[in-house]
Design an enzyme around this catalytic site. Structure first.
Site, PDB file in Angstrom:
ATOM      1  N   CYS A  53       0.847  -1.190   0.000  1.00 49.74           N
ATOM      2  CA  CYS A  53       0.000   0.000   0.000  1.00 49.74           C
ATOM      3  C   CYS A  53       0.881   1.237   0.000  1.00 49.74           C
ATOM      4  O   CYS A  53       2.108   1.151   0.032  1.00 49.74           O
ATOM      5  CB  CYS A  53      -0.941   0.006   1.206  1.00 49.74           C
ATOM      6  SG  CYS A  53      -0.060   0.139   2.779  1.00 49.74           S
ATOM      7  N   ASP A  61       8.258  30.748 -30.100  1.00 48.70           N
ATOM      8  CA  ASP A  61       9.383  31.307 -30.844  1.00 48.70           C
ATOM      9  C   ASP A  61       9.059  31.214 -32.333  1.00 48.70           C
ATOM     10  O   ASP A  61       8.494  30.223 -32.788  1.00 48.70           O
ATOM     11  CB  ASP A  61      10.658  30.528 -30.531  1.00 48.70           C
ATOM     12  CG  ASP A  61      11.871  31.121 -31.219  1.00 48.70           C
ATOM     13  OD1 ASP A  61      12.194  32.287 -30.919  1.00 48.70           O
ATOM     14  OD2 ASP A  61      12.473  30.432 -32.045  1.00 48.70           O
ATOM     15  N   CYS A  91       3.409   1.569   2.745  1.00 55.00           N
ATOM     16  CA  CYS A  91       4.667   0.841   2.515  1.00 55.00           C
ATOM     17  C   CYS A  91       5.638   1.724   1.740  1.00 55.00           C
ATOM     18  O   CYS A  91       6.837   1.768   2.047  1.00 55.00           O
ATOM     19  CB  CYS A  91       4.405  -0.441   1.722  1.00 55.00           C
ATOM     20  SG  CYS A  91       3.362  -1.653   2.564  1.00 55.00           S
ATOM     21  N   ASP A 136      17.095  29.245 -27.431  1.00 55.80           N
ATOM     22  CA  ASP A 136      15.807  29.126 -26.736  1.00 55.80           C
ATOM     23  C   ASP A 136      15.953  28.431 -25.390  1.00 55.80           C
ATOM     24  O   ASP A 136      15.034  28.480 -24.566  1.00 55.80           O
ATOM     25  CB  ASP A 136      14.799  28.332 -27.589  1.00 55.80           C
ATOM     26  CG  ASP A 136      14.436  29.043 -28.874  1.00 55.80           C
ATOM     27  OD1 ASP A 136      14.370  30.285 -28.843  1.00 55.80           O
ATOM     28  OD2 ASP A 136      14.223  28.372 -29.893  1.00 55.80           O
TER      29      ASP A 136
END
Length: 745
Positions: free
Chosen positions: A14, A428, A17, A637
């Site tokens: 679970c 761009d 854990c 960029d």
């Protein structure tokens, strides 16, 4: 320098854990960060100093779980399958025995006397005998998990199941051994062996179904891995041999026949064909491949035979990098998951406190030990941290896998969450809205020539330019090829820097260049109004004009520009419909930028921006309260992509831009931007649904199990129903996440 390692984990039951493992690894000296993905059963650990992988796996082992280092290698799809059978022997045993016990308990549960019912099933000694193997063999994993939690001073779902079923089992044992004494104390002598057995069986069944559903969430990875061909036809000397992919080396030449998959990344050295790249890049149309063009491994060769020189193998291949990025995204955590982790950390201890409180309240207020035990058992069993732990990662796994199918690579789950919140997107210009390379946009000739004569002029122009290395020359050659003209052998080629090129064909001089250069050479017509008018119009549109002359007469004009991608206007309009403010970023002057922006439908123009100032423009938008995405493809960029809340790199761009981005569009198609945003919204919506189901289930289920409505309506859950509800909650969350597989942009 920090290192990152992936660990494959075993033994988690679970979300609690996962939290225990996370805390155990975080305590190791030198660990910078640790993320445990419960759905994927993996941990991603960043560490430095003297910490080693062995120290990390030892820490996991001490916490009561198992770990092994995941090597970064491309596995076959079969290797990624979970070999564990869905219906194990323990589950089958539990199903058979629980069915018998449940059948035997029907009269008691229904409160009726069933004629001719085999009363042997009422015998508590027989029920005890049947329930014991289910409790301690089929349910052994719950006890092992509970013991681990005791050793590590934590609490997990196994703790709840072990406590709850043990309470029902040992209470029933006491009644079986001492029925008269309990009856003399005014207590009902009902046993609940069937409840303990059925609850264990239902939870095992739920886990098996959950495991099967979770396997489906990683279907995208298996699909990608299954694309890789296992053999290739390679040239060895003068012969062609079929060999395993692992035996290939860089610069080997492989042959791919029509209808076959391309086995490796490489460059075409002979042949031409069309290639279907849709399964890898998401590109819906076949792509033409000729000598000198690159091909991607695992794509499908359609029409012609290709000889390909190998350029990338193994982890360097495009497919391997895609798989690695998808796995990285699936192993990461969305920010919302950290909130869930804080809740699950305290969830199990809180449930235990509530269960004990319910037991004490009902025993003290009613004196009915049976009622008190039932509420204790029901609260412990119905509470489910698994649903909470699966809510986010399962959706992320399916969402990122679905993105890969459409050529959208998402590096981190946090990018999915942030992309949903976007308010502005910066595009761009060069390479994003435009093709990123010069191309012929217009061809103009003055005299009313026939199509054949126009094609002849184009053929002459392309034939001369083929000998030049100038980018504009490449544009003219590509234009000629697009018009399907053949290139001629030109004599006496000349290239004059800053002026143009010239060459002879069958004694005629063919020249391409500036009007001033042609005038200096004695070419007539450069000053004529029709030619000048057209040239000036193109120059206003910031296009480069090339004059074509044959001998001493102007014959045609060509306009060259960075052409706008066909999809740009459509994508811009779609982004606006999604509620985003769209900005265009460029270094061009305002007039040129505005002309392009008007063409694609963008109102907000950021022009004359120097490469180093792009990140600053993004930051200014963020300071105004915007959540900003930046889309680009070039080296300049990269700072802006890193500055943006979500950086989106065009896959046809540079490695630097892709490395700085959060999302990569493999095919370079702007439609991928829409796919990424729509996918993020669908995934986050799915996560919220899962969290709602998980929370509302526990918020309603736990009070009902504690007997909240018992005084008013006499409503009290049967432990079997509580176990069924708990098993169903996890399965329902995973099933809901799988709905994302139907996502279509």
């Amino acid at each position: 320098m920090a290192q990152t390692i992936n660990l494959q984990l075993e033994g988690m039951r679970c979300a609690a854990c996962a939290s225990s493992i996370e805390r155990a690894i975080a305590k190791v000296p030198g660990v910078q960060s640790c993320q445990v993905n419960f759905a994927l059963e993996q941990a991603v650990v960043s560490y430095h100093g003297e910490t080693t992988p062995q120290i990390l796996t030892d820490a996991v082992e001490r916490a009561g779980y198992h770990a092994r280092v995941l090597k970064q290698q491309v596995l076959s799809s079969q290797q990624t399958e979970d070999r564990k059978p869905v219906f194990s022997a323990k589950l089958v045993t539990g199903l058979v025995i629980s069915a018998v016990l449940f059948f035997g308990s029907l009269p008691m549960m229904l409160g009726v006397n069933i004629p001719h019912f085999p009363h042997i099933f009422h015998d508590p000694w027989l029920q005890w005998l049947l329930a014991t193997p289910v409790q301690f063999w089929s349910g052994a994993e719950f006890y092992r998990g509970a013991w681990k939690s005791v050793r590590t001073r934590s609490a997990t779902m196994d703790t709840l199941v072990a406590l709850g079923t043990s309470a029902a089992y040992f209470y029933s044992v006491a009644i079986t051994l001492f029925p008269q004494w309990l009856t003399s104390q005014g207590l009902a002598a009902h046993v609940y062996f069937e409840a303990a057995a059925v609850v264990i069986t239902l939870i095992l069944l739920g886990r098996s179904l959950e495991q099967r559903a979770r396997r489906e969430t990683s279907a995208a990875i298996r699909k990608l891995m299954g694309l890789q061909p296992q053999t290739a036809l390679v040239k060895r000397g003068e012969h062609w041999e079929t060999v395993a992919i692992a035996e290939l080396a860089i610069n080997d030449v492989v042959r791919v026949r029509p209808g076959e998959k391309i086995p490796v990344d490489g460059v075409v050295v002979a042949g031409n064909s069309t290639v279907d790249e849709s399964l890898v890049t998401g590109e819906s149309f076949p792509v033409d491949k000729t000598v000198g063009t690159e091909v991607i491994g695992a794509t499908l060769n359609k029409s012609g035979s290709l000889d390909i020189q190998v350029s990338k193998l193994g982890q360097d291949s495009v497919l391997a990098q895609i798989i690695q990025l998808v796995q990285q995204a699936q192993a990461s955590k969305a920010p919302i998951q950290h909130f869930v982790d804080r809740i699950t950390h305290w969830f199990v201890p809180t449930v235990i406190v509530v269960a004990i409180a319910a037991f004490c309240i009902w025993w003290l207020t009613t004196g009915n030990i049976t009622l008190a035990v039932l509420t204790l058992v029901e609260v412990l069993i119905i509470a489910c941290p698994c649903a909470l732990g699966l809510a986010t990662p399962t959706s992320v796994m399916v969402g990122t896998g679905k993105g890969a199918e459409y050529g959208v690579l998402i590096k981190e789950a946090s990018s999915l969450e942030m992309a949903e919140k976007l308010t502005a997107i910066v595009l761009d210009k060069t390479g994003t809205l435009t093709q990123g390379k010069p191309s012929v946009t217009n061809f103009f000739t003055l005299s009313p020539t026939s199509t054949e004569e126009s094609l002849q002029l184009i053929q002459w122009a392309a034939s001369v330019e083929q000998y030049s290395e100038h980018p504009l020359a490449e544009a003219v050659v590509n234009y000629g090829q697009s018009q399907q003209v053949s290139l001629l052998e030109i004599d006496n080629f000349q290239a004059i820097a800053g002026c143009g090129v010239a060459g002879q064909w069958q004694g005629q001089w063919i020249r391409l260049g500036t009007s001033n250069w042609l005038t200096d050479l004695g070419v007539t017509g450069t000053e004529h109004q029709p030619w000048q008018s057209q040239a000036q119009q193109w120059e206003k549109e910031q296009k480069t004009v090339i004059w074509l002359a044959v001998d001493t007469e102007v014959k045609a004009l060509l306009a060259i520009a960075d052409a706008i991608k066909p999809s740009s206007p459509q994508v811009v309009q779609a982004l606006k419909k999604l509620g985003l403010s769209v900005y265009m970023l460029t270094g061009d002057n305002q007039a040129t930028a505005q002309a392009i922006a008007d063409t694609v439908g963008i109102r907000h123009v950021l022009a004359q921006v120097r490469p180093g100032d792009k990140a600053q423009q993004v930051e200014q938008l963020q300071q105004k309260g915007n959540i900003v995405a930046m889309v680009g493809d070039g080296i300049n960029d990269a700072p802006a992509l890193a500055q943006a809340d979500v950086g989106i790199a065009i896959g046809t761009g540079t490695d630097v831009a892709i490395a700085a981005s959060d999302i990569t569009l493999i095919a370079g198609d702007l439609q991928g931007i829409l796919t990424a945003i729509k996918l993020s919204r669908a995934t986050m919506g799915n996560i919220r649904q899962n969290l709602f189901f998980a929370f509302i289930y526990n918020v309603i289920g736990i009070p009902v199990a504690a007997g909240l409505f018992y005084p008013l309506f006499g409503l009290l859950l049967n432990p079997i129903l509580a176990g069924a509800a708990m098993a169903f909650s996890s399965v329902s969350v995973v099933t809901n996440a799988l709905r994302l597989k139907k996502f279509c942009p």
